[in-house]
Write an enzyme that holds these catalytic residues in place. Sequence first.
Site, short mmCIF file in Angstrom:
data_model
loop_
_atom_site.label_atom_id
_atom_site.label_comp_id
_atom_site.label_asym_id
_atom_site.label_seq_id
_atom_site.Cartn_x
_atom_site.Cartn_y
_atom_site.Cartn_z
CG HIS A 85 -2.14 0.81 1.08
ND1 HIS A 85 -2.12 2.40 1.12
CD2 HIS A 85 -3.46 0.70 0.68
CE1 HIS A 85 -3.25 2.67 0.89
NE2 HIS A 85 -3.91 1.86 0.78
CG ASP A 87 -8.63 -4.42 -2.53
OD1 ASP A 87 -9.85 -4.35 -2.17
OD2 ASP A 87 -7.88 -3.78 -3.24
N1 CMC Z 1 3.99 -7.66 -4.76
C1 CMC Z 1 5.18 -7.68 -5.23
N2 CMC Z 1 6.07 -6.53 -4.82
C2 CMC Z 1 5.30 -5.47 -4.51
C3 CMC Z 1 4.10 -5.37 -4.37
C4 CMC Z 1 3.25 -6.76 -4.36
N3 CMC Z 1 2.00 -6.61 -4.24
N4 CMC Z 1 3.69 -4.12 -4.13
C5 CMC Z 1 4.55 -3.32 -4.00
N5 CMC Z 1 6.04 -4.43 -4.41
C6 CMC Z 1 7.20 -3.94 -4.62
C7 CMC Z 1 7.55 -3.19 -5.89
O1 CMC Z 1 7.95 -4.01 -6.76
C8 CMC Z 1 8.99 -2.25 -5.23
O2 CMC Z 1 9.84 -2.88 -5.23
P1 CMC Z 1 11.40 -2.25 -5.46
O3 CMC Z 1 11.44 -1.06 -4.70
O4 CMC Z 1 12.24 -3.37 -5.62
O5 CMC Z 1 11.15 -1.54 -6.83
C9 CMC Z 1 8.48 -1.84 -4.01
O6 CMC Z 1 7.60 -2.83 -3.40
C10 CMC Z 1 7.61 -0.62 -3.79
O7 CMC Z 1 6.18 -0.75 -4.61
P2 CMC Z 1 5.57 0.51 -5.52
O8 CMC Z 1 4.90 0.02 -6.72
O9 CMC Z 1 6.71 1.55 -5.75
O10 CMC Z 1 4.45 1.04 -4.53
P3 CMC Z 1 3.57 2.13 -4.56
O11 CMC Z 1 3.15 2.79 -3.33
O12 CMC Z 1 3.56 2.55 -5.77
O13 CMC Z 1 2.30 1.05 -5.03
C11 CMC Z 1 0.53 -0.49 -4.89
C12 CMC Z 1 1.48 0.59 -4.20
C13 CMC Z 1 -0.74 -0.78 -3.73
C14 CMC Z 1 -0.08 -0.06 -6.15
C15 CMC Z 1 1.38 -1.85 -4.71
O14 CMC Z 1 1.72 -2.28 -3.66
C16 CMC Z 1 0.49 -2.87 -5.51
O15 CMC Z 1 0.48 -3.04 -6.78
N6 CMC Z 1 -0.07 -3.97 -4.90
C17 CMC Z 1 -0.99 -4.74 -5.47
C18 CMC Z 1 -2.09 -4.26 -5.67
C19 CMC Z 1 -3.09 -3.97 -4.78
O16 CMC Z 1 -3.38 -4.93 -3.83
N7 CMC Z 1 -3.73 -2.93 -4.80
C20 CMC Z 1 -4.71 -2.50 -3.77
C21 CMC Z 1 -4.32 -1.41 -3.11
S1 CMC Z 1 -5.28 -1.17 -1.34
C22 CMC Z 1 -6.99 -0.64 -2.31
C23 CMC Z 1 -6.70 0.55 -2.47
O17 CMC Z 1 -7.04 1.56 -1.53
O18 CMC Z 1 -6.92 0.96 -3.56
#
Ligand code: CMC
Length: 434
Positions: A311, A368
Amino acid sequence: MSTQTSATAKTNAVLTYEGKTLNLPIVVGTENEPAADIGKLRSATGLITLDPGYGNTGACQSAITFIDGEKGILRYRGYPIEELAEKSSFLEVAWLLMNGELPTRQELEGFRTNITRHTLLHEDFRRFFDALPKDAHPMPVLAATVGALATFYQGPETEKHLQDTVIRLLAKMPTIAACSYKHSIGQPFVYPQNRLDYCSNFLNMMFATPCEEYEVDPVVAHALDQLLILHADHEQNCSTSTVRLVGSSQANLFAAISAGIGALWGPLHGGANQQVIEMLEQIEREDGNADRFVARAKDKNDTTRLMGFGHRVYKNYDPRAKVLRETCDRLVNKLDVSSKLLDIARRLEEVALSDEYFISRKLYPNVDFYSGVIYKALGIPTNMFTVMFAMGRLPGWIAHFMEMRRDPDNRIGRPRQVYTGATLRPYLPIDKRG
Ligand code: CMC
């Protein structure tokens, strides 16, 4: 009624750039979160800020929801989410978010009655639905129908018109959601029933047919109500920011909510709940091996992510996921449904939470992760999961729209950019190109 107060600036940060010094007032919110006010940055220094994904940008001051992502805290108008999920109801929470205070008994009764009396959709919507493909995902159907409501309820935006729009949206959203499902399976629409409460009415519209009555299980209705409470607001997330941005142009509430539904649909936002269940089903189909799936999610050469994990704000266990984890256990036992997907989810969580990759990045289950398993246990079809999220998030979107509209300092949302394209060049006639 509104409990909005402005944060006060008590101290300054100093920014020095090319010999110019600018004092940035530090604005501190009621939970002591400091923010540097950069309102004069460009005019004083020529600088703008660059913050892709807005990870460090406060777009507004808001008195609705407080999150402390480090500690895993979520409160609506000061009330802990855990307490609201246990003791409150969705309509009570909707009132709280929109009005700033818990309703009195009389206010809640009046609100309920008002909503109950506006659940019908105009009959002309039948033709609207007829024009949409049967295999359409219910999220764009929901967005289109909510947008189309603006064509049925036009009018100058007086306070009365806005209040009517709020009631219509809250009342008709479950009807539209159920119609989008009935449309997708080719069954006739079921009309709302005034004798039923908000969630029971929705379930009846989803599952009753002209041939068979549907008896609403109170356990199911209560679980759904709790899910809606947990989704009701989450401060400046992608869809809420979309609602605010669209509303900042003075577009009407229907248009802003329709845009919010579009933003919520994405798999990185509300669409993740559908993706989680598809992920669990895929693991079950393959070999039930959660460890192997976690290894894929960690592999930089594989685009797989562990859906329902991570998140932007929470660097701790999402408090909503904590509530849902317990609800999941209770429901699976009570409703006597297969616990296979729940078992896989549990194993995934166990593996991920003890893995260095997830620990170092502070990736925990989000709302989720368990909501999909619950929807499944309640009999909600998979492609309706994100629609359920939208139904829950509606009062939050409305509360933010209203807060913004009533803020005398509100300006149209208009970010800047750092341009990286071609510099000035002369136009080339077509026969001189390539
Ligand atoms: N599985 C594997 N790796 C992950 C995941 C995941 N679910 N989420 C983040 N990472 C890794 C990502 O690859 C990155 O690694 P590195 O630093 O080596 O490049 C690091 O963690 C930081 O991730 P980010 O994508 O830069 O983080 P963000 O804050 O931009 O994204 C997020 C947040 C929720 C989009 C992401 O964690 C994600 O894609 N999660 C899966 C989708 C999900 O469950 N979404 C629902 C969010 S909660 C409901 C809502 O409020 O919408």
